[in-house]
Write a protein that holds these residues in place. Structure first.
Motif, short mmCIF file in Angstrom:
data_model
loop_
_atom_site.label_atom_id
_atom_site.label_comp_id
_atom_site.label_asym_id
_atom_site.label_seq_id
_atom_site.Cartn_x
_atom_site.Cartn_y
_atom_site.Cartn_z
N ALA A 34 33.19 56.52 46.79
CA ALA A 34 32.82 57.20 48.23
C ALA A 34 31.36 57.38 48.00
N GLU A 35 30.70 57.86 46.96
CA GLU A 35 29.35 58.15 46.70
C GLU A 35 28.31 57.10 46.94
N VAL A 36 29.00 55.68 46.75
CA VAL A 36 27.89 54.22 46.71
C VAL A 36 28.24 53.59 47.73
N CYS A 37 29.35 54.08 48.47
CA CYS A 37 29.84 53.27 50.00
C CYS A 37 28.67 53.50 50.92
N ILE A 42 34.74 55.05 52.72
CA ILE A 42 35.76 55.66 51.78
C ILE A 42 35.90 57.12 51.95
N SER A 43 37.20 57.57 51.87
CA SER A 43 37.45 58.93 52.26
C SER A 43 38.55 59.13 51.04
N GLU A 44 38.74 60.64 50.61
CA GLU A 44 39.67 61.12 49.92
C GLU A 44 41.03 61.31 50.42
N GLY A 45 42.15 60.38 50.10
CA GLY A 45 43.40 60.62 50.63
C GLY A 45 43.93 61.67 49.73
N ASP A 46 45.35 61.86 49.93
CA ASP A 46 46.23 62.56 49.10
C ASP A 46 46.39 62.41 47.52
N THR A 47 46.48 61.07 47.25
CA THR A 47 46.71 60.78 45.88
C THR A 47 45.58 59.90 45.35
N LYS A 48 44.90 59.33 46.00
CA LYS A 48 43.83 58.54 45.82
C LYS A 48 42.94 58.37 46.88
#
Length: 75
Positions: A34-37, A42-48
């Protein structure tokens, strides 16, 4: 069959011509992808972490940065 000369918008064309990256269950939730996108796909999901296929530009930055190789082209 899909024809480019039909005057459809770029986003609609993109859905037929490209594949977005997808993050596998191997994701360790470190957030490096997410930092390099460059487009914030890209975002944080529940398990990934998850990738928005409508934002992904297939640059591969996430795949190159991930320590466990979780992002790959969705085929």
């Amino acid at each position: 069959d899909f024809c480019l000369s039909r005057g459809l918008g770029d986003v609609y064309k993109r859905q037929f011509l490209t594949m977005a990256y997808k993050i596998s269950d191997d994701c360790i939730m470190c957030g490096s992808c997410a930092e390099v996108c460059p487009v914030g796909a890209i975002s944080e999901g529940d398990t990934k972490y998850v990738i928005d296929p409508n934002k992904c530009i297939e640059c591969g930055a996430c795949a190159n940065e991930c320590p466990v190789g979780a992002p790959s082209l969705d085929d």
